[in-house]
Design an enzyme around this catalytic site. Structure first.
Site, PDB file in Angstrom:
ATOM      1  N   LYS A  76       0.852  -1.192   0.000  1.00 33.85           N
ATOM      2  CA  LYS A  76       0.000   0.000   0.000  1.00 33.85           C
ATOM      3  C   LYS A  76       0.885   1.238   0.000  1.00 33.85           C
ATOM      4  O   LYS A  76       1.911   1.283   0.695  1.00 33.85           O
ATOM      5  CB  LYS A  76      -0.906  -0.023   1.226  1.00 33.85           C
ATOM      6  CG  LYS A  76      -1.964   1.076   1.268  1.00 33.85           C
ATOM      7  CD  LYS A  76      -2.871   0.891   2.479  1.00 33.85           C
ATOM      8  CE  LYS A  76      -3.966   1.947   2.539  1.00 33.85           C
ATOM      9  NZ  LYS A  76      -4.896   1.723   3.680  1.00 33.85           N
ATOM     10  N   SER A 152      -9.624   1.574   2.643  1.00 35.33           N
ATOM     11  CA  SER A 152      -8.716   2.322   1.787  1.00 35.33           C
ATOM     12  C   SER A 152      -7.623   1.463   1.152  1.00 35.33           C
ATOM     13  O   SER A 152      -6.891   1.922   0.286  1.00 35.33           O
ATOM     14  CB  SER A 152      -8.055   3.447   2.592  1.00 35.33           C
ATOM     15  OG  SER A 152      -7.247   2.929   3.644  1.00 35.33           O
ATOM     16  N   SER A 176     -10.001  -0.521   6.983  1.00 31.26           N
ATOM     17  CA  SER A 176      -9.420  -0.350   5.656  1.00 31.26           C
ATOM     18  C   SER A 176      -8.751  -1.578   5.088  1.00 31.26           C
ATOM     19  O   SER A 176      -8.431  -1.616   3.904  1.00 31.26           O
ATOM     20  CB  SER A 176      -8.419   0.817   5.668  1.00 31.26           C
ATOM     21  OG  SER A 176      -9.101   2.046   5.745  1.00 31.26           O
TER      22      SER A 176
END
Length: 451
Positions: A76, A152, A176
């Site tokens: 990420k 996310s 997330s």
């Protein structure tokens, strides 16, 4: 990556396949296929191939190379990678100097033989549940590109769901990791708060932030967590002795038949009909909202004053609103957090695992900016985490697992997922239950590579 992480690493260790070949294949797949889903923001080709050659050379020299030897993974975009500016899904940080070293958990994974090959898309500064990013585009759901991947950590979940990478790193403040894991049909772990180091991870709300892995199989998730934590997870054989309860009330509203049926199958597997209705869940979710908004807004306020128009408009508005919250609201939210955490931890004196849905349905369509909650249309960006956000306050480990399709399903259905929750430090309980449920055909969803 057929056969899981261990099989891939064994092929490398025993010279059946080179790490260079595995990494080169993963990079080629990302370069040629990811345009369909927009999971990646940067390929780390030169570094990844150099690291793969080092792994191969060490094996040739007879060195030990770790349990994840030659296994490629994605990161990420809020994790530091040496020599690269950490973007956290934004252009606001583009003027920052490159990271001087890898994030602590990435260092641990590299020590175990794994190789980072790409940075992955996310909601800007991890503030959202959809991975609709004004700077880097929207990540699409690999099982239906007309739908959201969730966020996310949407790029992380989606790249695993494609089957291109066997695991990826995400972060979880309010859900997330868990939300995109559910919508993309993969496994994800929010570990016990504080178990994994956050050095080199761009913060959102530091008192709630955690990092964790997403993977295609429960055992793969466990292998990665062990490498990230540096500690083996203890084996538990007698899973049928687990005291299991289902969360009702807030966690039982508006659920589709597939989710209800899956929850029933899990409870039947453990021979339990026990249901618990937590008090104060709505207040707890509000507290999580206030804490996240206040901490995030405070972190970004100096930069918002200087360059507000550089932010994604949706992120900017929420951060500015958070920065304006009064201190009294933040203090009251912390009080609610403590009370709710104590309530949850009290439950684990008589319960080993709590079961709850992750998201109340399948992935929403991209052109639908709202979802229904209690019959009302609410923004998807803020509300896909309605079932994950309250649980973040407890600091407990939560394993997000995809429900397996029912044997009687006439045709494939989109993924739905559940949360398995245990007492702090009891990841061993979660992995034991997950393995048993996966072997029983109750949990687990096929990636594109295996479907």
């Amino acid at each position: 990556m057929g056969g899981g992480l261990t099989a891939t690493a064994n092929r490398v260790r025993f010279g059946i396949q080179s790490a260079h070949e595995i990494v080169e294949t993963a990079l080629h797949e990302l370069e040629t296929r990811d345009h369909a889903w927009h999971c990646t923001t940067r390929l780390l080709s030169e570094r990844a191939l150099r690291m793969a050659d080092t792994v191969d050379a060490r094996i040739k020299d007879g060195d030990q190379v770790g349990p994840l030897a030659g296994v490629p993974f994605g990161v990420k975009a809020l994790f530091d990678l040496e020599g690269i500016t950490t973007t956290a899904g934004s252009v606001v940080l583009k003027g920052n100097p490159p990271a001087r070293r890898d994030a602590a958990v990435i260092q641990r994974l590299i020590a175990a033989g794994a190789i980072p090959v790409a940075t992955l898309n996310m909601d800007e500064f991890a503030y959202g549940f959809v991975t609709e990013n004004a700077h880097y585009g929207t990540t699409l759901n690999p099982h239906d590109p007309t739908r959201l991947a969730g966020g996310s950590s949407g790029g992380s979940a989606a790249v695993v769901a494609t089957g291109i990478l066997p695991f990826a790193l995400g972060s979880d403040t309010n859900g997330s990791i868990r939300v995109p894991a559910a919508l993309c049909g993969v496994w994800g772990l929010r570990p016990t708060q504080g178990v994994l180091p956050l050095e080199g991870v761009y913060p959102f709300a530091s008192s709630l932030d955690t990092v964790g892995p997403l993977a295609a199989r429960a055992e793969d998730l466990r292998c990665v967590f062990e490498a990230m934590s540096g500690t083996p997870v203890a084996d538990i054989d007698d899973v049928m002795s687990f005291r299991v309860a289902r969360l009702g009330g807030w966690f039982a509203h508006d659920l589709p038949p597939a989710l209800l049926e899956g929850l029933d199958r899990i409870m039947a597997f453990f021979g339990s009909s026990h249901e618990i209705e937590l008090s104060g869940v709505e207040r707890a979710r509000s507290a999580a909202f206030v804490i996240s908004a206040s901490e995030g807004g405070n972190l970004h306020l100096p930069r918002l004053r200087k360059c507000p128009m550089d932010y994604d408009p949706a992120t900017r508005d929420r951060l500015m609103a958070g920065a304006l919250l009064p201190a009294a609201a933040f203090i009251q939210a912390q009080r609610l957090r403590n009370a709710f955490r104590n309530c949850l931890r009290e439950l684990f004196k008589t319960t080993d695992i709590l079961i709850a849905p992750t998201v109340a349905g399948v992935a929403p369509r991209i052109n639908a900016s709202t979802i229904l909650v209690d019959g009302k249309s609410v923004p998807a960006r803020a509300n896909l985490g309605i079932l994950t956000q309250p649980l973040s306050l407890g600091g407990m480990p939560v394993l997000a697992a995809p429900l397996a399709p029912h044997p009687n399903d006439a045709e494939p259905r989109l993924p739905v997922g559940v949360q398995l929750i245990a007492a702090p430090g009891r990841e061993d309980v979660l992995f034991a239950a997950a393995r048993a449920l996966e072997q029983a055909g109750i949990l687990g969803y096929l990636t594109l590579a295996t479907s």
